[in-house]
Design a protein around this motif. Sequence first.
Motif, PDB file in Angstrom:
ATOM      1  N   ASP A   1       0.870  -1.177   0.000  1.00 50.14           N
ATOM      2  CA  ASP A   1       0.000   0.000   0.000  1.00 50.14           C
ATOM      3  C   ASP A   1       0.905   1.224   0.000  1.00 50.14           C
ATOM      4  O   ASP A   1       1.453   1.612   1.031  1.00 50.14           O
ATOM      5  CB  ASP A   1      -0.912  -0.009   1.223  1.00 50.14           C
ATOM      6  CG  ASP A   1      -1.881   1.187   1.226  1.00 50.14           C
ATOM      7  OD1 ASP A   1      -1.749   2.060   0.347  1.00 50.14           O
ATOM      8  OD2 ASP A   1      -2.746   1.233   2.112  1.00 50.14           O
ATOM      9  N   ALA A   2       1.074   1.801  -1.172  1.00 47.83           N
ATOM     10  CA  ALA A   2       2.040   2.889  -1.327  1.00 47.83           C
ATOM     11  C   ALA A   2       1.765   4.046  -0.369  1.00 47.83           C
ATOM     12  O   ALA A   2       2.686   4.652   0.182  1.00 47.83           O
ATOM     13  CB  ALA A   2       2.037   3.388  -2.763  1.00 47.83           C
ATOM     14  N   GLU A   3       0.504   4.365  -0.134  1.00 47.38           N
ATOM     15  CA  GLU A   3       0.175   5.508   0.711  1.00 47.38           C
ATOM     16  C   GLU A   3       0.458   5.228   2.185  1.00 47.38           C
ATOM     17  O   GLU A   3       0.723   6.148   2.961  1.00 47.38           O
ATOM     18  CB  GLU A   3      -1.292   5.888   0.518  1.00 47.38           C
ATOM     19  CG  GLU A   3      -1.596   6.414  -0.897  1.00 47.38           C
ATOM     20  CD  GLU A   3      -3.037   6.840  -1.040  1.00 47.38           C
ATOM     21  OE1 GLU A   3      -3.786   6.724  -0.035  1.00 47.38           O
ATOM     22  OE2 GLU A   3      -3.411   7.291  -2.138  1.00 47.38           O
ATOM     23  N   ALA A   4       0.400   3.957   2.575  1.00 48.04           N
ATOM     24  CA  ALA A   4       0.595   3.626   3.988  1.00 48.04           C
ATOM     25  C   ALA A   4       2.061   3.480   4.364  1.00 48.04           C
ATOM     26  O   ALA A   4       2.410   3.537   5.544  1.00 48.04           O
ATOM     27  CB  ALA A   4      -0.162   2.325   4.317  1.00 48.04           C
ATOM     28  N   LEU A   5       2.930   3.284   3.377  1.00 47.32           N
ATOM     29  CA  LEU A   5       4.341   3.042   3.669  1.00 47.32           C
ATOM     30  C   LEU A   5       5.057   4.354   3.942  1.00 47.32           C
ATOM     31  O   LEU A   5       4.912   5.331   3.209  1.00 47.32           O
ATOM     32  CB  LEU A   5       5.003   2.316   2.494  1.00 47.32           C
ATOM     33  CG  LEU A   5       4.492   0.896   2.230  1.00 47.32           C
ATOM     34  CD1 LEU A   5       5.157   0.319   0.983  1.00 47.32           C
ATOM     35  CD2 LEU A   5       4.745  -0.006   3.428  1.00 47.32           C
ATOM     36  N   ARG A   6       5.854   4.359   4.984  1.00 52.67           N
ATOM     37  CA  ARG A   6       6.643   5.536   5.358  1.00 52.67           C
ATOM     38  C   ARG A   6       8.115   5.238   5.087  1.00 52.67           C
ATOM     39  O   ARG A   6       8.786   4.593   5.874  1.00 52.67           O
ATOM     40  CB  ARG A   6       6.441   5.866   6.843  1.00 52.67           C
ATOM     41  CG  ARG A   6       5.014   6.268   7.180  1.00 52.67           C
ATOM     42  CD  ARG A   6       4.661   7.630   6.554  1.00 52.67           C
ATOM     43  NE  ARG A   6       3.281   7.997   6.838  1.00 52.67           N
ATOM     44  CZ  ARG A   6       2.268   7.791   6.015  1.00 52.67           C
ATOM     45  NH1 ARG A   6       2.495   7.199   4.838  1.00 52.67           N
ATOM     46  NH2 ARG A   6       1.049   8.159   6.326  1.00 52.67           N
ATOM     47  N   LEU A   7       8.565   5.705   3.949  1.00 48.62           N
ATOM     48  CA  LEU A   7       9.947   5.449   3.538  1.00 48.62           C
ATOM     49  C   LEU A   7      10.844   6.636   3.904  1.00 48.62           C
ATOM     50  O   LEU A   7      10.371   7.779   3.958  1.00 48.62           O
ATOM     51  CB  LEU A   7      10.018   5.201   2.033  1.00 48.62           C
ATOM     52  CG  LEU A   7       9.341   3.912   1.572  1.00 48.62           C
ATOM     53  CD1 LEU A   7       9.249   3.876   0.051  1.00 48.62           C
ATOM     54  CD2 LEU A   7      10.086   2.689   2.072  1.00 48.62           C
ATOM     55  N   PRO A   8      12.135   6.386   4.149  1.00 44.48           N
ATOM     56  CA  PRO A   8      13.062   7.486   4.476  1.00 44.48           C
ATOM     57  C   PRO A   8      13.205   8.462   3.315  1.00 44.48           C
ATOM     58  O   PRO A   8      12.827   8.162   2.167  1.00 44.48           O
ATOM     59  CB  PRO A   8      14.388   6.759   4.753  1.00 44.48           C
ATOM     60  CG  PRO A   8      14.008   5.347   5.038  1.00 44.48           C
ATOM     61  CD  PRO A   8      12.782   5.068   4.226  1.00 44.48           C
ATOM     62  N   GLU A   9      13.746   9.631   3.633  1.00 43.52           N
ATOM     63  CA  GLU A   9      14.008  10.633   2.597  1.00 43.52           C
ATOM     64  C   GLU A   9      15.023  10.103   1.587  1.00 43.52           C
ATOM     65  O   GLU A   9      15.852   9.242   1.900  1.00 43.52           O
ATOM     66  CB  GLU A   9      14.532  11.924   3.228  1.00 43.52           C
ATOM     67  CG  GLU A   9      13.544  12.620   4.151  1.00 43.52           C
ATOM     68  CD  GLU A   9      12.338  13.150   3.395  1.00 43.52           C
ATOM     69  OE1 GLU A   9      12.512  13.510   2.209  1.00 43.52           O
ATOM     70  OE2 GLU A   9      11.243  13.201   3.981  1.00 43.52           O
TER      71      GLU A   9
END
Length: 705
Positions: free
Chosen positions: A204-212
Motif C-alpha cells: 500500500d504505497a500511501e501507507a508506507l513511510r519510507l526514508p528521505e
Amino acid sequence: MSAIPRPLVLKATVTGFLIAGLLDLMRQGMAEAEDENARREAAERLRRPGRHEALELLMVAALARVLPKGRDLARLFDPGAITLVRPPLPGCDDAIGKAFSGRLLRHLRDRAEVDEEDAADPMTRIVSFRSDQSPRDRASEIRLHRDKVRDAVGIGRPVFLVSAERDLRWGDLAALFGPEVRLPRLSAGLLLEVLSRTHPEDFDAEALRLPEAEALARLAPIAIRTAFMAPTAEAVAERLAGMTKPGAASALTLADVRGQPEPVRILTRMVADLGRWRGGGLAWSEVSASALFFGPPGTGKSMAAEATAGSAGVPFIATSYSACQKMGHQGDMLAELHARVDEAIARAPSVFFIDELDSFLARSDDGNSARYQRGVVNGLLEELSRLSRAEGVLVLGATNHPADVDPAVIRSGRFDLKLAMALPDAAGLEDLLTTGLARLDPRPRIEAGAIAALARRLLGCSGADVAALLRDAASRARAAGRLLTASDLAAAAERLAPPLDAEIDRRVALHEVGHLLVAHLLDRPAPRLVRLTARGGFVAGTMATLQTLDTAEAELATLMGGRAAEVLVYGAPSSGAGEGRDSDLASATRLALKLEVSWRLTDGDGGLSWRDAERGDLLGADPGLRARIEARLCAAHATALDLLGRHLPHLHRIATVLLRERDLDAARVTTLLAEVHKGPPEREETSQVIPFPLLPQEPTPDGAA
C-alpha cells in the motif's frame, strides 16, 4: 548408362528413409525445445520476483528511468556499439551485471525495433579493480577487458560496460563509445516500484513511510538486499527507516572553532555551497569541494574538519595514514583506505577527512622503501581521484608539514583550497579562553582584563594548549572545593608557558625587531606578523617567488638582522640565531648555497651546471665554495650591522612596543615603521646610542630567534 545394381538401390532407399526420419525427429525435437523454452519464458514472466532479487530489480527500475527512447535506444544496439553504464553507488556492479541479462537486453533491442535476424546478441561486461592491485596487475587486467570487448565488437556484438572507473575509452575502441547511461541513485519511487512486485500481498504505497531520498541514497547494497528479506512491505519500510536513522550526530559545529577566523569563513562558504547543491540550486562542478589544512600541531585541523560535517549536518568519515597502516601490509592498508572512501561516497552528502598526509612522502627512487612508498602514494592518488568524481563529498586533508607531502597529492583538483591553521593571535586566544570558560559548569566569573592579559601571555600556544590549560585550572579549583578563579588560570599558565626572564625576553624582542628593521630598510615586503611568546619570538614574512642577486642579498641581510641587533646592543650574539636547521644561520646558509650552486646568480666558480643546494656534503667537499659562502654571510652580517647601527633608536623603540603588546599584525607594523627614514641617515639618529649592559654568556631558550 548402365543400370544400378538392385542391392545398391535398395541400400540407397533405406538410407534415404533413415535420413528423412532423423530429420523429422530433429525438427520435432527442435519444436519441442522451442515449446519448452516458450513455456519456461512464459512461466518466468509470470513468476513473482524473489525478495532476494530486489537489488537487481532496483537496477532494472533505475535503468527504466534513464533509458533513451526511439532511435536513441536503437543506437545502443548498433553493431559494435559500446555503452558505458555508471552504477548508482559503489558495490552494486554485480547486481547490475545480473540484472542486465541477455534476455533483458534482447527485450530492449526488440522494443527499439531492431531487426533480430541482423543483430548479434548484446554482451554485458563488468570492469572493476581491486584497491590493492599493483600498477602492473591493473594494466594486465585492463588489457584482458579490452581484448574481450574488442573480440565482441569485432563480430558486431553491442557491449554494455558496467563500471565506475574513468578512462575506459580505450585507444582504437574510443570511437565506438556512445553516450553514458548513468543510473539514478536510490529513491522512494524506485523502492515503491520494486516493493509492489516483491511484496504484492500487503503493498500500500500511501501507507508506507519510507526514508528521505538523501538518507536512502547512503545505504550500502548489502543493506538494501537484506531489508527486502523482511516478510511484508511494511516491515521492509521499517527496516530501511532503521538503517537510515542517523546516529548520534556530533554537536561540534564551525561556531565552536575559535581562533581561526579565515579558515572558518571559507569552510562556512563550502557548507553553504553544499546546501545549495543539495537543494538543486548549484551544479557540483561549481562547488569548491576540497581543502587542505596545514599548520603546527594543536591548531584545530581535525576539529575544523569534524565541525564542517557538523555544520552541514552530514556524516563524517575520518581516517589517517596510521589508521590505514595498522590494518596490515600495503594491500591491506590500501583496502582499508578504499573502504573508507567507499563509505564516504555511499553516504554522500558527507565529509571525508584524511589526516597525517605528510606521511605520504614524495615518491623517489632512493632507499629500500621507495617501491613501497610509491605504491602507497599511487593508491592514495587513485582514491583521491575517485573522491574528486564523487558528487556530494567534501574532501578535507591535514598535514603539519606540507613540504613533505608528495606534490601530486595536494595539487589543485585533489585539494583545491589550502587553509593555513596558524597558532592563534592574542584576539584568538582571548576568544578561546572566553568560550572555554563559558562552557564550564558552574561558569566562573573572570574579569575581561584578566582574560586579555592571560591571552597575551599565552601567545605561541595552540588551541589544544588552551584546552589543556582550562582543564588544569578546573582541576585545581575542584581540588580546592571552589569556583575557578584567575589565580587557578595563572597557576595553570605558569606550568604550560612559564615566562622568560625579563632580560632574555628583551633580547628576543630586539632580535626580532632587528629582522623587521633590516627588511624594511632594504625594501623587502612588510611582514604579516611579529610575535613575542614565552617560548621565543618570530617574524612571519613572505619569501620572494623569484630571486635576483639583489633580492637574495637583501634576504640574507634580513636573516642576519636578529644576530646583528644582539651584537650591537649586547656586544655578542646568543645561540638563538643558530638553534637548529630552521634557525637564521641555517636558513641563510641554505639561501647562500642556492644563490651560488642552484640559481647561479654570480659567476662564482664560473660554471652554469646546476647542483642540489640541499646536499649536506657540499661545503665539506668544496673548500672554495665554503669560502665563498662564508664571505657572502659575513657581508650580509656587515650590511645588517651598518643599517641597524644607523637606526638604533628605532630598534629600541619598536622592541619596547613589542615587549608591551607581544603581537604586532601587518597594520601595526606599518604604523611603527612609518617613522623610520629609509634615505641617508639623519644626524640625530647616528648621534644617540642607548647602551645596554652585557648579559652573562649563558644558553638561551630554544626558539629565541
